[in-house]
Scaffold this active site. Sequence first.
Site, PDB file in Angstrom:
ATOM      1  N   HIS A 128       0.808  -1.217   0.000  1.00 34.67           N
ATOM      2  CA  HIS A 128       0.000   0.000   0.000  1.00 34.67           C
ATOM      3  C   HIS A 128       0.845   1.272   0.000  1.00 34.67           C
ATOM      4  O   HIS A 128       0.337   2.356  -0.298  1.00 34.67           O
ATOM      5  CB  HIS A 128      -1.002   0.005   1.171  1.00 34.67           C
ATOM      6  CG  HIS A 128      -0.410   0.194   2.526  1.00 34.67           C
ATOM      7  ND1 HIS A 128      -0.219  -0.838   3.415  1.00 34.67           N
ATOM      8  CD2 HIS A 128       0.022   1.296   3.172  1.00 34.67           C
ATOM      9  CE1 HIS A 128       0.281  -0.371   4.545  1.00 34.67           C
ATOM     10  NE2 HIS A 128       0.447   0.916   4.412  1.00 34.67           N
ATOM     11  N   ASP A 158       0.425  -7.785   1.635  1.00 32.93           N
ATOM     12  CA  ASP A 158       0.732  -6.352   1.714  1.00 32.93           C
ATOM     13  C   ASP A 158       2.236  -6.101   1.719  1.00 32.93           C
ATOM     14  O   ASP A 158       2.743  -5.277   2.481  1.00 32.93           O
ATOM     15  CB  ASP A 158       0.081  -5.706   2.941  1.00 32.93           C
ATOM     16  CG  ASP A 158       0.107  -4.176   2.855  1.00 32.93           C
ATOM     17  OD1 ASP A 158       0.208  -3.643   1.732  1.00 32.93           O
ATOM     18  OD2 ASP A 158       0.060  -3.512   3.918  1.00 32.93           O
ATOM     19  N   SER A 233       4.531   2.806   7.874  1.00 33.52           N
ATOM     20  CA  SER A 233       4.293   1.598   7.089  1.00 33.52           C
ATOM     21  C   SER A 233       5.473   1.265   6.194  1.00 33.52           C
ATOM     22  O   SER A 233       6.015   2.131   5.516  1.00 33.52           O
ATOM     23  CB  SER A 233       3.045   1.759   6.210  1.00 33.52           C
ATOM     24  OG  SER A 233       1.903   1.878   6.981  1.00 33.52           O
TER      25      SER A 233
END
Length: 493
Positions: A128, A158, A233
Amino acid sequence: MNKNMENKSKYLIVAMCAMSIALSGGAFIQANAASSPAAVAGQPVDLTYAAEKALPTVVHILNTRNSKIQTIDVQSSPFDDFFSDPFGMFGNPGQGGTQKRKVRTPKQEGSGSGVIISNDGYIVTNNHVVDGADELTVTLNDNKEYSARIIGTDKTTDLALIKIDAKNLPAITIANSDNIKVGEWVLAVGNPFNLTNTVTAGIVSAKGRSLYASPNGIESFIQTDAAINRGNSGGALVNVQGELIGINAMLYSETGSYSGYGFAIPTSIMNKVVSDLKKYGTVQRAMMGIQGSDVKNFVDSQKEEDKDVDLGTMEGVYVSGVTDDGTAAEMGLKKGDVIISIDGKKITKMSELQEYLAKKRPGDKVEITYLRDKHKNTKTGTLKNEQGNTQVVKKADLDVLGANFRQISESQKREFGISSGLEVIKVNNGRMKDAGINKGFIIQRVNDQPVKTIDELQAIVKDASTSKYPVLYIQGIYPTGKKAYFAVPLQDN
């Protein structure tokens, strides 16, 4: 990420920018007993060693989506219809409806973190973080900037692998996440809120945690109370030796900011994904062919319906369904069975089974032990891919179609009364010729998606080639005005 690029929920926020907790550095530096911190019972742990090793290996990633012209449907009011066509010559005035308008999307930027895993420029991050990027800019700890290209992505875990053209980079040492223990100290390094080179500390709060963030996701997270915020992230979670044990992916929050726990993808899953992306460009995913849930969750759901269930255990994976022709079906598993171990490894919940299978490839054999009517059974089977075989799955290119394409002209749009499409301008030997598609055919939709550009067709072909059913369903129109529909298989039966 900018507000348009974030996907928020009330309780679970997927941190679109970078949950970086990267703490080990150097080109595969080996920490020895003399220099690494010693864990002494009852004494505080010195985390400075881990920070020194990890900081140089964590990077800042800028995701840029350029401004584009898009055609969108907008709701028109009855007054718009009346003043554009007051006498109803082109329809019914005053009825409202939709109109197609071209709009320019604004340039968008979002940021995240990544971890250097080899000194020749391979970097691991979250899918992402790089999703939808037109440009990726990587900034190292010493402020040097590089353009990056995407080697491969995997939405299911992910994870993404990107590459910069550089040599002699500091690369993190990768540890085996299976060896970490609950209560162990960890560090998070990343770029929360664009605050570069940020380190936070905490402990491993839990292992094998599932959050059910995506319907088809593989989730077996390391849970930590080290502070993680948006912008972390893709960063690194490291142990006290500065070794990578996980890639940060999510935070759990009611506000969108850190208020409790962060979640990292363990290196046991990461290593397999990275290896496959390097070698094949896509992940070779091994499937058991079951639907299931934690035994406890199943028993609790039955209690809510006032049903008493005794499976002989409160640990393991309850099998709620078995896919026809899958590995589990060939081994004889049925709905109602409880998987309690795989290859001798005890399984207490679904996330543990997912994590173990994530390390496997189609063609690998596994031994499953399960309970049926409280009696233990053991069977061996061969894992398959999503397409039901053991072949290597590779993303197909447009070349497999054996044809050349171009966007239709404005005159063609007017002539056929269509807004977009791709004209087949040449047909060679390939899948399209085999399906009976000829020169001049205009492709309008593929797999129920409108196709306006060659890049869009390429993306659909790649996605379909690795799906359970590798087929293109093509709709379009011939120059005569005749509409046609074709099924184009991307693989031989």
